[in-house]
Design a protein around this motif. Structure first.
Motif, mmCIF file in Angstrom:
data_model
loop_
_atom_site.group_PDB
_atom_site.id
_atom_site.type_symbol
_atom_site.label_atom_id
_atom_site.label_comp_id
_atom_site.label_asym_id
_atom_site.label_seq_id
_atom_site.Cartn_x
_atom_site.Cartn_y
_atom_site.Cartn_z
ATOM 1 N N PRO A 75 33.281 12.685 38.824
ATOM 2 C CA PRO A 75 31.477 14.082 38.247
ATOM 3 C C PRO A 75 31.710 14.858 39.354
ATOM 4 O O PRO A 75 31.964 14.731 40.139
ATOM 5 C CB PRO A 75 30.816 12.411 39.199
ATOM 6 C CG PRO A 75 32.186 11.377 40.172
ATOM 7 C CD PRO A 75 32.956 11.982 39.008
ATOM 8 N N LEU A 76 30.948 16.385 38.443
ATOM 9 C CA LEU A 76 31.477 17.035 39.205
ATOM 10 C C LEU A 76 30.433 17.302 40.409
ATOM 11 O O LEU A 76 30.199 18.126 41.355
ATOM 12 C CB LEU A 76 30.863 18.342 38.312
ATOM 13 C CG LEU A 76 32.073 18.360 37.573
ATOM 14 C CD1 LEU A 76 31.592 20.160 36.245
ATOM 15 C CD2 LEU A 76 32.972 18.918 38.130
ATOM 16 N N ALA A 77 29.276 16.787 40.311
ATOM 17 C CA ALA A 77 27.757 16.009 41.568
ATOM 18 C C ALA A 77 28.098 15.989 42.630
ATOM 19 O O ALA A 77 28.199 16.474 43.606
ATOM 20 C CB ALA A 77 27.068 14.999 40.999
ATOM 21 N N THR A 78 29.608 14.967 42.572
ATOM 22 C CA THR A 78 30.510 14.459 43.667
ATOM 23 C C THR A 78 31.548 15.245 44.107
ATOM 24 O O THR A 78 32.022 15.295 45.706
ATOM 25 C CB THR A 78 30.804 13.393 43.417
ATOM 26 O OG1 THR A 78 28.763 11.932 43.323
ATOM 27 C CG2 THR A 78 31.045 12.705 44.834
ATOM 28 N N CYS A 79 32.355 15.928 43.213
ATOM 29 C CA CYS A 79 33.515 16.797 43.519
ATOM 30 C C CYS A 79 33.357 17.868 43.253
ATOM 31 O O CYS A 79 34.465 18.438 42.796
ATOM 32 C CB CYS A 79 34.423 15.445 42.577
ATOM 33 S SG CYS A 79 34.582 13.912 42.747
ATOM 34 N N GLY A 80 32.907 18.346 42.268
ATOM 35 C CA GLY A 80 32.297 20.085 42.302
ATOM 36 C C GLY A 80 32.764 20.658 43.253
ATOM 37 O O GLY A 80 33.993 22.067 42.450
ATOM 38 N N ASP A 81 32.805 20.986 44.581
ATOM 39 C CA ASP A 81 33.116 21.485 45.663
ATOM 40 C C ASP A 81 34.909 21.151 45.202
ATOM 41 O O ASP A 81 35.737 22.752 45.571
ATOM 42 C CB ASP A 81 32.698 21.899 46.719
ATOM 43 C CG ASP A 81 31.186 22.448 46.758
ATOM 44 O OD1 ASP A 81 30.778 22.549 45.315
ATOM 45 O OD2 ASP A 81 30.428 21.336 47.569
ATOM 46 N N GLU A 82 35.283 20.529 45.742
ATOM 47 C CA GLU A 82 36.425 20.102 45.330
ATOM 48 C C GLU A 82 37.512 20.322 44.271
ATOM 49 O O GLU A 82 38.463 21.426 44.843
ATOM 50 C CB GLU A 82 36.710 18.510 45.857
ATOM 51 C CG GLU A 82 38.262 18.737 46.483
ATOM 52 C CD GLU A 82 38.913 17.240 46.714
ATOM 53 O OE1 GLU A 82 39.633 16.861 46.882
ATOM 54 O OE2 GLU A 82 37.369 16.141 46.485
ATOM 55 N N VAL A 83 37.082 20.597 43.241
ATOM 56 C CA VAL A 83 37.779 20.650 42.261
ATOM 57 C C VAL A 83 37.836 22.732 42.120
ATOM 58 O O VAL A 83 38.578 22.749 41.936
ATOM 59 C CB VAL A 83 36.867 19.783 41.169
ATOM 60 C CG1 VAL A 83 37.183 20.857 39.654
ATOM 61 C CG2 VAL A 83 36.782 18.481 40.805
ATOM 62 N N GLU A 84 36.747 22.706 42.321
ATOM 63 C CA GLU A 84 36.630 24.132 42.616
ATOM 64 C C GLU A 84 37.374 25.192 43.754
ATOM 65 O O GLU A 84 37.829 25.954 42.775
ATOM 66 C CB GLU A 84 34.958 24.905 42.239
ATOM 67 C CG GLU A 84 34.924 26.500 42.245
ATOM 68 C CD GLU A 84 33.103 26.838 42.254
ATOM 69 O OE1 GLU A 84 33.320 28.055 42.371
ATOM 70 O OE2 GLU A 84 32.858 25.520 42.716
ATOM 71 N N ALA A 85 37.612 24.065 44.294
ATOM 72 C CA ALA A 85 38.160 24.884 45.247
ATOM 73 C C ALA A 85 40.243 24.811 44.811
ATOM 74 O O ALA A 85 40.448 25.566 45.162
ATOM 75 C CB ALA A 85 37.893 24.216 46.891
#
Length: 754
Positions: A522-532
């Motif tokens: 879920p990008l809503a929860t993990c989006g920032d980390e995935v992008e980083a």
């Protein structure tokens, strides 16, 4: 060999690895020398041990005739240990280790093929060790069932890949629980009762019984067994308002009905029904902040596991061959709660919520059909060919109900596609189908035997997933691409009979396990980390199969006029495309194939008759299991040791049986186990890395037997070790803590048979 002896048979390189190989060579050469001397001096001597017949190659053979590394745990040894399930024997079988999360939540490994990690219930957990109850495959990733060992003939542990005869999931070995079959000619019965107390805990008691009745002599018999175990607890909850003593207590109960019909001299039909039910009131975890054998969780994390197993096996004697058809159906329902109390403290805005556990529900139905034909003549050529099919349907729910959360957060779960008061709600529905054709043959000439095997496999997985809730950022349905794999699995073995009582062998075999499909992140929860991290989640939909190539050489046989038995092997395993779990700090994660690993070592077992009635059994493993490449995502580098694999382990058992009167014998049985240092991650740079120090266990049992009755006193973990079998830290969910060996347990067992 870890058994009360009952057999007579036929007969990157490092300094540490060089030492290991040298040690193995000395052991092998010593065995040859002893064997040759003994054979010259006592050719006509009667062996001191009766033969053990095993069915590891899906045919009846004596243990010492099979050129492979097998450990056999006999019924007698199981009873002396007081072992209730197969994880109780882990410390006594060389090269066998486990990643444990509590009863029914154990991931087994053999010969260092282990990478740890992963959630218990993850439907994409693929096992590296196959577990079989007779003809029935019952292994399940990190959730291997803890069936009772009552009324078993033996447990066979087959080390090294067994992909030819047993298929995927046996990439590093296979464990076989072999039941006793109905007796067509005699009434048999057995009753066993045990009572014990856990140091700093509560009491255990168990009752087990069986009855065998030849309903129609020589034609039809029923064998029924049942057990009930009340397991005491020893973990206290010390959190104010949630205090509880010995909260990890539980019960285990089961029933087995086995029937045998001798339709004709050539045709036999066996049928089995097994019901098993286990439940407890909490995981056996203690937490550093609460103290040893204590915790401070408000949430409930008791476990429920219920299963039914049905099997119909038909055997037909074709004079020169034997035909076997095995049809099985396996149904299992698991409720596996998990405390996430740490999460409420760390996440802003969640502090006002009343903590509630996450609850996993897993329902599995598996159908298995195998048919095979094996030669039964006395010719130099022996062979087995067969087909295999299975279909597994899994319905999985990953739910986080938090009563009142809709009102507290002001964000109704329905607006995020989840049921009322659910922070997260997800499902997996999958169907897995496997088809295989296999064959194995061996040919003997002079003193040589050459064995070759091959298995073709075809695997398909269809899955649909649904995630929802505020932690998922809304509702999402995913129907990813179908998981597929096919290929061939070969094996080649050459053995040589040094004498009638000693053989040496060399083997190369390929093991494999299937890949799978990753759950949505879920990008809503993990989006920032995935992008980083620069990760494209579209590239993470599937992960591929991995495989092992196992190279080994071994020796096994009998020496010193039949008073010494040796089973030793040197192995070198290349594990390619290792399925590795990567977890984000947001709590979600995925699997990927990112590395290779080499495991190599030496394992040995020696059983010796020291004097009349006195037997010594020893076994051990020295093993290194290290990465061949760096894994940046896990902060691991080439050379790092595999998690949860001890470099050195050792066990020894001494048993003395002595006459007290003409009708009464006494016995003393003592066992020692050493488990070496392990760690939870590949590298200490990983935030979740924790050391698990080496520990030792001592067990003892003393008793008397007369006629058909036995009474014994026992102490398990005699010196009250606090050895850690698993360290815990998986932020943001788990604080530092540990799962430890059960504290000292002392009690009495009474059993009788007729």
């Amino acid at each position: 060999m870890n058994t009360t002896p009952t057999f007579k048979g036929r007969g990157r390189v490092s300094r540490k690895w060089t030492e290991t190989t040298a040690l193995a060579s000395v052991l092998l050469m010593s065995s040859f020398a002893v064997s040759s001397t003994a054979s010259a001096e006592a050719v006509e001597s009667q062996p001191k041990f009766d033969e053990i017949v095993v069915t590891a190659r899906k045919r009846s053979e004596t243990l010492l005739d099979i050129p492979m590394s097998i450990n056999v745990v006999s019924e007698t040894t199981i009873e002396k240990m007081g072992a209730n399930d197969f994880t109780d024997i882990l410390g006594t079988v060389p090269s066998l280790t486990a990643y444990q999360n509590g009863p029914g939540r154990t991931r087994i490994s053999i010969r260092g093929v282990s990478n740890g990690g992963g959630n218990d219930n993850d439907t994409q957990n693929q096992e590296t060790v196959g577990v079989y109850l007779d003809e029935i495959p019952i292994s399940m990733g990190a959730m291997n069932p803890e069936l009772s060992l009552f009324d078993l003939e033996r447990v066979e542990v087959l080390r090294g890949p067994q992909g030819t005869l047993y298929g995927a999931g046996s990439m590093s070995g296979t464990i076989r629980l072999v039941s006793k079959k109905p007796n067509l000619n005699e009434i048999e019965g057995k009753v066993e009762a045990s009572l014990s107390s856990i140091s700093k805990g509560s009491e255990n008691y168990s009752v087990k019984g069986l009855i065998n009745i030849p309903v129609i002599e020589d034609k039809f018999a029923l064998r029924t067994s049942a057990y009930y175990l009340s397991n005491g607890g020893y973990i206290d909850n010390v959190l104010e308002g949630h205090e509880a003593k010995d909260l990890n207590d539980g019960t285990s109960k089961g029933l087995k009905v086995a029937g045998r019909v001798q339709v004709s001299d050539a045709f036999t039909v066996d049928f089995n029904f097994i019901h098993h039910d286990y439940s407890d009131n909490g995981r056996p975890e203690d937490v550093d902040a609460a103290g040893e054998l204590a915790r401070n969780y408000p949430s409930f994390d008791g476990y429920d596991d219920e299963m039914q197993i049905y099997n119909l096996t038909m055997t037909y004697d074709l004079d020169t061959a034997e035909f076997v058809s095995s049809t099985s159906f396996f149904k299992r329902d698991i409720i596996n709660p998990r405390s996430l109390d740490q999460f409420y403290i760390l996440v802003p805005g969640f502090g006002d919520l009343v903590p509630h556990e996450l609850v996993d529900y897993t329902q599995t139905e598996t159908f298995v059909q195998e048919m095979r034909v094996a030669s039964t003549t006395d010719s130099a050529l022996q062979w087995t060919v067969g087909t295999y099919f299975d279909q597994k349907d899994v319905a999985y729910q990953n739910t986080w109900p938090v009563p009142g959360s809709d009102d507290v957060l002001g964000a109704p779960a329905a607006g995020f596609g989840a049921p009322t008061d659910h922070l997260y709600y997800g499902t997996d529905d999958l169907t897995v189908k496997t088809f295989a054709v296999f064959g194995e043959a061996y040919y003997s000439f002079d003193k040589f035997t050459v064995t070759a095997g091959l298995r073709y496999f075809n695997w398909k997985q269809d899955i649909s997933t649904y995630v929802s809730g505020i932690l998922a950022g809304g509702a999402e349905i995913d129907n990813p691409a179908q998981g597929k794999a096919d290929g061939f699995n070969p094996k080649l073995n050459i053995s040589y009979d040094v004498t009638d009582d000693m053989l040496v062998y060399a083997q190369v075999a390929r093991g494999f396990r299937y890949g799978g499909v990753n759950a949505s992140i879920p990008l809503a929860t993990c989006g920032d980390e995935v992008e980083a991290l620069g990760i494209d989640v579209a590239d993470l939909k599937t992960f591929a199969p991995d495989k092992t190539w196992n190279y080994e050489a071994g020796v096994k046989g009998r020496a010193m006029d039949g008073n010494l038995m040796v089973n030793a092997a040197v192995f070198h395993i290349k594990w390619d495309d290792v399925q590795t779990s990567r977890r984000f700090e947001c709590g979600f994660g995925y699997r990927e194939n990112v590395t290779d690993l080499t495991s190599q070592g030496v394992e040995f077992e020696v059983t010796a008759n020291l004097t009349e009635g006195l037997t010594l059994t020893t076994g051990g493993t020295y093993m290194t299991s290290n990465l061949d490449t760096d894994i940046l995502s896990l902060s691991a580098v080439k050379g790092d040791r595999a998690p949860y694999v001890p470099e050195f382990s050792l066990n020894a058992t001494l048993e003395y049986v002595y006459p007290l009167t003409d009708t009464m014998d006494g016995f003393v049985w003592a066992n020692y186990q050493h488990t070496g240092h392990r760690q939870t991650e590949f590298n200490a740079a990983n935030a979740d890395y924790r050391d698990m120090e080496a520990y030792d266990l001592a067990n003892v049992r003393v008793g008397v037997t007369w006629d058909n009755l036995e009474v014994s006193l026992f102490a398990s973990n005699l010196f009250d070790s606090r050895g850690v079998v698993r360290s815990l830290r998986r932020a943001p969910f788990d604080p530092d803590g540990a799962i430890r060996v059960q504290p000292r347990t002392m009690g009495i067992t009474v059993k009788g048979n007729f």
